[in-house]
Design an enzyme around this catalytic site. Structure first.
Site, short mmCIF file in Angstrom:
data_model
loop_
_atom_site.label_atom_id
_atom_site.label_comp_id
_atom_site.label_asym_id
_atom_site.label_seq_id
_atom_site.Cartn_x
_atom_site.Cartn_y
_atom_site.Cartn_z
N THR A 156 8.06 -3.18 0.42
CA THR A 156 8.36 -2.96 1.83
C THR A 156 8.09 -4.19 2.69
O THR A 156 8.40 -4.20 3.87
CB THR A 156 7.48 -1.83 2.41
OG1 THR A 156 6.10 -2.25 2.31
CG2 THR A 156 7.68 -0.51 1.69
N TRP A 167 -7.29 -2.23 2.07
CA TRP A 167 -7.80 -2.18 0.69
C TRP A 167 -9.30 -2.45 0.67
O TRP A 167 -10.05 -1.80 -0.04
CB TRP A 167 -7.05 -3.16 -0.22
CG TRP A 167 -5.69 -2.68 -0.62
CD1 TRP A 167 -4.49 -3.27 -0.36
CD2 TRP A 167 -5.39 -1.48 -1.35
NE1 TRP A 167 -3.46 -2.52 -0.88
CE2 TRP A 167 -3.98 -1.41 -1.49
CE3 TRP A 167 -6.16 -0.45 -1.88
CZ2 TRP A 167 -3.34 -0.36 -2.16
CZ3 TRP A 167 -5.53 0.60 -2.55
CH2 TRP A 167 -4.13 0.63 -2.68
N HIS A 199 -4.26 0.97 -6.88
CA HIS A 199 -3.82 -0.29 -6.26
C HIS A 199 -2.86 -1.03 -7.20
O HIS A 199 -1.79 -1.49 -6.80
CB HIS A 199 -5.09 -1.12 -5.97
CG HIS A 199 -4.91 -2.30 -5.09
ND1 HIS A 199 -5.98 -3.00 -4.59
CD2 HIS A 199 -3.81 -2.94 -4.62
CE1 HIS A 199 -5.54 -4.01 -3.85
NE2 HIS A 199 -4.23 -3.99 -3.85
N CYS A 320 2.59 0.99 7.68
CA CYS A 320 3.95 1.08 7.12
C CYS A 320 4.16 2.54 6.65
O CYS A 320 3.38 3.03 5.82
CB CYS A 320 4.04 0.08 5.96
SG CYS A 320 5.11 0.51 4.61
N CYS A 323 4.59 3.24 2.94
CA CYS A 323 3.34 2.98 2.19
C CYS A 323 2.33 4.09 2.46
O CYS A 323 1.62 4.54 1.57
CB CYS A 323 2.73 1.64 2.61
SG CYS A 323 3.90 0.28 2.64
P1 FAD Z 1 -3.48 -6.93 -1.89
O1 FAD Z 1 -2.71 -6.08 -2.85
O2 FAD Z 1 -3.43 -6.55 -0.45
O3 FAD Z 1 -5.00 -6.94 -2.41
C1 FAD Z 1 -6.09 -7.44 -1.61
C2 FAD Z 1 -7.17 -7.99 -2.56
O4 FAD Z 1 -7.64 -6.94 -3.41
C3 FAD Z 1 -6.61 -9.05 -3.53
O5 FAD Z 1 -6.68 -10.32 -2.97
C4 FAD Z 1 -7.52 -8.90 -4.74
O6 FAD Z 1 -8.71 -9.61 -4.55
C5 FAD Z 1 -7.87 -7.44 -4.74
N1 FAD Z 1 -7.03 -6.66 -5.67
C6 FAD Z 1 -5.68 -6.63 -5.76
N2 FAD Z 1 -5.28 -5.74 -6.68
C7 FAD Z 1 -6.40 -5.20 -7.20
C8 FAD Z 1 -6.65 -4.22 -8.20
N3 FAD Z 1 -5.65 -3.58 -8.83
N4 FAD Z 1 -7.93 -3.92 -8.50
C9 FAD Z 1 -8.95 -4.52 -7.87
N5 FAD Z 1 -8.79 -5.45 -6.90
C10 FAD Z 1 -7.53 -5.78 -6.56
N6 FAD Z 1 3.44 -2.66 -0.21
C11 FAD Z 1 4.71 -2.43 -0.62
O7 FAD Z 1 5.52 -3.35 -0.67
N7 FAD Z 1 5.11 -1.15 -0.97
C12 FAD Z 1 4.27 -0.09 -0.92
O8 FAD Z 1 4.65 1.05 -1.23
C13 FAD Z 1 2.92 -0.31 -0.49
N8 FAD Z 1 2.04 0.71 -0.41
C14 FAD Z 1 0.78 0.46 0.06
C15 FAD Z 1 -0.10 1.54 0.19
C16 FAD Z 1 -1.36 1.32 0.70
C17 FAD Z 1 -2.29 2.47 0.85
C18 FAD Z 1 -1.76 0.01 1.11
C19 FAD Z 1 -3.14 -0.23 1.70
C20 FAD Z 1 -0.89 -1.06 0.96
C21 FAD Z 1 0.39 -0.85 0.44
N9 FAD Z 1 1.28 -1.90 0.28
C22 FAD Z 1 2.55 -1.64 -0.14
C23 FAD Z 1 0.85 -3.29 0.47
C24 FAD Z 1 0.36 -3.90 -0.87
O9 FAD Z 1 -0.56 -3.02 -1.52
C25 FAD Z 1 -0.37 -5.23 -0.66
O10 FAD Z 1 -1.46 -5.04 0.21
C26 FAD Z 1 0.54 -6.31 -0.10
O11 FAD Z 1 1.66 -6.46 -0.94
C27 FAD Z 1 -0.20 -7.69 0.00
O12 FAD Z 1 -0.68 -8.05 -1.28
P2 FAD Z 1 -1.76 -9.17 -1.53
O13 FAD Z 1 -1.30 -10.03 -2.66
O14 FAD Z 1 -2.08 -9.84 -0.24
O15 FAD Z 1 -3.06 -8.43 -2.07
#
Ligand code: FAD
Length: 391
Positions: A156, A167, A199, A320, A323
């Site tokens: 998205t 998160w 996640h 979003c 999400c």
């Molecule tokens: P993020 O995924 O935001 O992670 C933040 C930090 O958490 C990372 O830097 C890492 O240190 C840690 N981390 C990452 N993954 C893991 C893991 N598996 N276990 C432990 N630690 C971890 N985006 C979409 O495009 N489609 C969706 O449907 C969607 N749904 C979402 C639902 C929710 C409830 C939330 C909160 C977010 C959603 N998002 C969605 C956004 C997506 O999850 C990410 O937050 C976004 O893509 C940015 O990713 P990022 O690389 O900055 O790290």
């Protein structure tokens, strides 16, 4: 992917191979279930306010902050590729203009759940056994029915500081105040695995259904998958851990679903599909008794329950819509699994009768999400080998 699950041999005897093989058997029936008239709907309030912090303070709410991967190019993106549009919920069922009772009636026609009436004594009567905030689903006047099949979980563009902080808040619920340090660390470990697996599963879905804004095409993005999940053995294991938890909950509840009275022939087919899924899952897939099985169990369980309930509420802080929808579905699905696994042995019928249809719908859809993730881990592995290991 031939290793056994190293996380806790005492919690599950299953290897990753075992779970892959269960998954290939249950997948076809599961897919039909989540596309069926009853299981494809979920109720959601898109306007409920974030209960934990002032939504307009402390979080970056400007447009650029809401963009992650495509933020550099934001201004040049066609309107329909912008995160606000990609994250929108499509086709809110036209039931949304009708009173809430009429919306519920649609599902009641498909599933007339029989509640035990009268003075059914249960040792659980005086305790809260909910791991999710069920009120928002059942009682909120602004809640609408959403057709999940019209709103697939996919990329998205939601990201940046806001989603990162959400998160972070979810992970920080992972703090247990217990006198017994061993119990606190086990509860903490299980909690972390559940969240991390959820996640990682979300990351797999957005990597699989990813929009390449240069070509305008949707499709799998191997590099993104590797960056978010594939390079992290622990995240992969946590997905399989969640598979075992939700699979066991489904295996445990399904014999009781005969309590549901489906009225049409069509829905008898759905019941058959449900029992197909259940019969392919071995009960040794997960041993819930080894999580909280000692004299401290009720204290640990209570803390666990309250913290998990907060996770389902934090979803109201997600800006979003798409999400938030899938975040609610999946956190509710995990909460329902915990309720089944950790409370049912005390009084099965009490727990069965306490389940709302939306918890049941969330449970099956969460299993579908995690099952699709397991399938995609294998697909991405093939893609990886073709790209990097073929001569
Ligand atoms: P993020 O995924 O935001 O992670 C933040 C930090 O958490 C990372 O830097 C890492 O240190 C840690 N981390 C990452 N993954 C893991 C893991 N598996 N276990 C432990 N630690 C971890 N985006 C979409 O495009 N489609 C969706 O449907 C969607 N749904 C979402 C639902 C929710 C409830 C939330 C909160 C977010 C959603 N998002 C969605 C956004 C997506 O999850 C990410 O937050 C976004 O893509 C940015 O990713 P990022 O690389 O900055 O790290």
């Amino acid at each position: 992917m031939n290793q056994s699950l190293p996380y806790h041999s005492k919690i599950s005897n299953s290897t990753i191979n075992d779970l892959n093989s269960i998954n290939s058997k249950v997948r076809p029936s599961l897919l039909k279930i989540v596309n069926s008239d009853f299981f494809k709907f979920f109720k959601l309030n898109l306007f409920s306010e974030c209960p934990f912090w002032d939504d307009n303070n402390g979080f970056c709410t400007n447009r650029a902050c809401a963009v992650d991967v495509i933020e550099d190019d934001y201004e040049n993106l066609p309107e329909y590729w912008k995160p606000e549009m990609l994250g929108k919920i499509n086709d809110l069922n036209d039931l949304d203009n009708q009173p809430i009772d009429a919306q519920d009636e649609l599902l009641n026609q498909l599933c007339n759940k029989k509640f035990i009436t009268g003075n059914h004594y249960s040792p659980l009567n005086c305790r809260d056994i909910d791991y999710c905030d069920v009120d928002y689903i059942t009682n909120h006047p602004d809640a609408v029915l959403v057709d999940l099949t019209n709103n697939p979980e996919r990329f998205t563009g939601y990201g940046g500081e806001q989603s990162g902080l959400i998160w972070k808040s979810i992970y920080s619920e992972n703090c247990f105040q217990l006198e017994d340090n061993d119990k606190a660390s086990l509860a903490k470990e299980v909690f972390f695995k559940l969240i991390s697996g959820m996640h990682a599963s979300i990351a797999i879905h957005l990597s699989n259904d990813f929009l390449d804004t240069k070509t305008g095409k949707w499709g799998p993005n191997l590099d993104l998958f590797m960056f978010r999940v594939g390079n992290w053995t622990e995240r992969i294991e946590n997905i399989y851990f969640n598979y075992a938890i939700v699979g066991k909950a489904i295996q445990k509840i399904l014999p009781f679903l005969q309590e549901l009275e489906f009225c049409s022939q069509y829905d008898h087919e759905t019941l058959n599909l449900l029992s197909n899924v259940s019969s392919d899952i071995d009960s040794s897939i997960f041993n819930e008794h080894l999580i909280f099985d000692d004299e401290l169990s009720s204290e640990v369980k209570d803390q666990f329950r309250i913290k998990f309930k907060n996770v389902t509420k934090i979803m109201d802080c997600v800006h979003c819509d798409r999400c938030r929808l899938w975040g609610k579905v999946q956190s509710t699905g995990y909460a329902t699994s915990l309720k089944i696994l950790l409370e049912m042995d005390n009084d099965p019928m009490f727990v069965v009768n306490s389940l709302t249809k939306y918890e049941l719908i969330a449970l099956l859809n969460t299993f579908d999400r995690i099952s699709k993730s397991v399938q995609l881990i294998n697909d991405f592995e093939i893609m990886f080998n073709e790209k990097y290991n073929s001569e």
